[in-house]
Design a protein around this motif. Structure first.
Motif, PDB file in Angstrom:
ATOM      1  N   GLY A   4       0.769  -1.199  -0.114  1.00  0.00           N
ATOM      2  CA  GLY A   4      -0.030  -0.041   0.040  1.00  0.00           C
ATOM      3  C   GLY A   4       0.790   0.989   0.052  1.00  0.00           C
ATOM      4  O   GLY A   4       0.299   2.245   0.140  1.00  0.00           O
ATOM      5  N   ALA A   5       2.130   1.303  -0.061  1.00  0.00           N
ATOM      6  CA  ALA A   5       3.091   2.164  -0.442  1.00  0.00           C
ATOM      7  C   ALA A   5       2.799   3.003  -1.439  1.00  0.00           C
ATOM      8  O   ALA A   5       2.428   2.601  -2.458  1.00  0.00           O
ATOM      9  CB  ALA A   5       4.392   1.816  -0.116  1.00  0.00           C
ATOM     10  N   GLU A   6       2.875   4.403  -1.379  1.00  0.00           N
ATOM     11  CA  GLU A   6       2.686   5.325  -2.524  1.00  0.00           C
ATOM     12  C   GLU A   6       3.851   6.061  -3.115  1.00  0.00           C
ATOM     13  O   GLU A   6       3.994   6.935  -4.033  1.00  0.00           O
ATOM     14  CB  GLU A   6       1.602   6.387  -2.237  1.00  0.00           C
ATOM     15  N   GLN A   7       4.942   5.870  -2.289  1.00  0.00           N
ATOM     16  CA  GLN A   7       6.228   6.607  -2.290  1.00  0.00           C
ATOM     17  C   GLN A   7       7.348   5.777  -2.798  1.00  0.00           C
ATOM     18  O   GLN A   7       8.766   5.996  -2.063  1.00  0.00           O
ATOM     19  CB  GLN A   7       6.715   7.451  -1.123  1.00  0.00           C
ATOM     20  N   ILE A   8       7.237   4.539  -3.417  1.00  0.00           N
ATOM     21  CA  ILE A   8       8.502   3.500  -3.544  1.00  0.00           C
ATOM     22  C   ILE A   8       9.405   4.398  -4.615  1.00  0.00           C
ATOM     23  O   ILE A   8       9.288   5.166  -5.130  1.00  0.00           O
ATOM     24  CB  ILE A   8       7.705   2.420  -4.285  1.00  0.00           C
ATOM     25  N   GLY A   9      10.642   4.045  -3.752  1.00  0.00           N
ATOM     26  CA  GLY A   9      11.789   4.833  -4.628  1.00  0.00           C
ATOM     27  C   GLY A   9      12.193   6.130  -3.843  1.00  0.00           C
ATOM     28  O   GLY A   9      13.047   6.683  -4.235  1.00  0.00           O
ATOM     29  N   LEU A  10      11.442   6.620  -2.896  1.00  0.00           N
ATOM     30  CA  LEU A  10      11.769   7.970  -2.235  1.00  0.00           C
ATOM     31  C   LEU A  10      13.215   7.638  -1.482  1.00  0.00           C
ATOM     32  O   LEU A  10      13.211   6.766  -0.758  1.00  0.00           O
ATOM     33  CB  LEU A  10      10.664   8.243  -1.174  1.00  0.00           C
ATOM     34  N   ILE A 175      16.054   4.545   8.818  1.00  0.00           N
ATOM     35  CA  ILE A 175      15.004   3.579   8.311  1.00  0.00           C
ATOM     36  C   ILE A 175      15.575   2.374   8.354  1.00  0.00           C
ATOM     37  O   ILE A 175      14.882   1.234   8.947  1.00  0.00           O
ATOM     38  CB  ILE A 175      14.542   3.850   6.736  1.00  0.00           C
ATOM     39  N   ASP A 176      16.794   1.962   7.937  1.00  0.00           N
ATOM     40  CA  ASP A 176      17.583   0.750   8.106  1.00  0.00           C
ATOM     41  C   ASP A 176      17.691   0.153   9.509  1.00  0.00           C
ATOM     42  O   ASP A 176      17.244  -0.946   9.978  1.00  0.00           O
ATOM     43  CB  ASP A 176      18.775   0.494   7.187  1.00  0.00           C
ATOM     44  N   GLY A 209       6.669  -0.847   2.499  1.00  0.00           N
ATOM     45  CA  GLY A 209       7.030  -0.550   1.220  1.00  0.00           C
ATOM     46  C   GLY A 209       8.606  -0.445   1.121  1.00  0.00           C
ATOM     47  O   GLY A 209       9.171  -0.815   0.169  1.00  0.00           O
ATOM     48  N   SER A 210       9.216   0.585   1.840  1.00  0.00           N
ATOM     49  CA  SER A 210      10.558   0.699   1.833  1.00  0.00           C
ATOM     50  C   SER A 210      11.421  -0.411   2.000  1.00  0.00           C
ATOM     51  O   SER A 210      12.341  -0.789   1.515  1.00  0.00           O
ATOM     52  CB  SER A 210      10.899   1.894   2.821  1.00  0.00           C
ATOM     53  N   LEU A 211      11.069  -1.218   3.124  1.00  0.00           N
ATOM     54  CA  LEU A 211      11.640  -2.611   3.395  1.00  0.00           C
ATOM     55  C   LEU A 211      11.475  -3.560   2.251  1.00  0.00           C
ATOM     56  O   LEU A 211      12.534  -4.160   1.890  1.00  0.00           O
ATOM     57  CB  LEU A 211      11.061  -3.150   4.793  1.00  0.00           C
TER      58      LEU A 211
END
Length: 249
Positions: A4-10, A175-176, A209-211
């Motif tokens: 459901g992430a909308e900012q993949i690649g941010l 984040i990591d 999504g970031s993960l």
């Protein structure tokens, strides 16, 4: 896509900045509520109640030999001596003393150890005292401390190095460090806090999504392309990343 992430690649630093701002805003709102509750208690005269501070005096006396390396002990003794009347302090004075000790206890080492001991004594002295407004204020403060100050993953998100404006964990690493290097239980605590905020659920999606994107990046790093220009997946790298996550649950 399924997160459901909308900012993949941010860039991770920008997502980290969103996380920091969200937690900081939540902390500020909670602090305002605590201040309002204490103001209501003071206006109602509830913080004028006197409490015996003999346990604090005993604490100072019993630890006088450690005061050279833990100045917080002497600070407590000085304030008790200055403010106490007939061995008692008002709830308001105890709250101010607690604030002072809390600042000193932020130091590492002896000051933190003895400062937290003094705070525990103050909490015991004020437990159940005052009227309903004061009890509400104490509950709000206790909940705030438990969520933001005594939960490592939340404390680390907004913490700064002592005496500086430099972040304890750089934004590009946050984040990591939060999603990969922390335990499952810690991440769940963060998600529980975020779920209580209006923008929290979507931010959780962005973190997931970031993960997921991190896993994709690691599994396709330095690999060859197929005839369609798509990267092959390195099963070894994919397995390594998943094992790393498995170790923390």
């Amino acid at each position: 896509e399924q997160t459901g992430a909308e900012q993949i690649g941010l860039p991770s630093s920008q997502l980290a900045e969103q996380l920091v701002n969200t937690i900081e805003q939540s902390k500020a709102q909670r602090k305002n509520a605590i201040t309002s509750a204490y103001d209501a208690a003071r206006a109602a005269g509830e913080t004028a109640e006197l409490v015996s501070v003999n346990p604090l005096s005993t604490f100072v006396k019993d630890n006088v030999s450690a005061s050279k390396n833990a100045p917080v002990i002497s600070a407590v003794g000085s304030e008790v001596k200055r403010l106490a009347k007939d061995g008692s302090l008002s709830l308001n004075d105890l709250e101010e003393l607690r604030k002072m000790v809390g600042v000193l206890a932020q130091d590492s080492g002896p000051n933190s150890y003895y400062g937290n001991k003094a705070i525990k004594i103050i909490d015991q002295l004020t437990e159940g005292k005052g009227g309903e407004n004061y009890k509400t204020a104490r509950k709000l403060y206790s909940d705030y401390q438990k969520e933001f100050e005594k939960t490592p993953i939340l404390r680390e998100i907004t913490s700064l190095k002592p005496g500086t404006t430099e972040r304890t964990v750089a934004l590009e690493n946050l984040i990591d460090r939060t999603l990969i290097n922390k335990s499952r239980q810690e991440v769940e605590k963060l998600f529980n806090s975020l779920n209580r905020l209006p923008e929290g659920p979507q931010l959780i999606n962005e973190l997931k999504g970031s993960l997921a994107d991190k896993i994709r990046q690691e599994a396709t790093k330095g690999v060859q392309m197929d005839i369609n220009g798509k990267p092959y997946v390195s099963t070894a790298k994919l397995d390594s990343m998943i094992e790393k996550l498995d170790k923390s649950g």
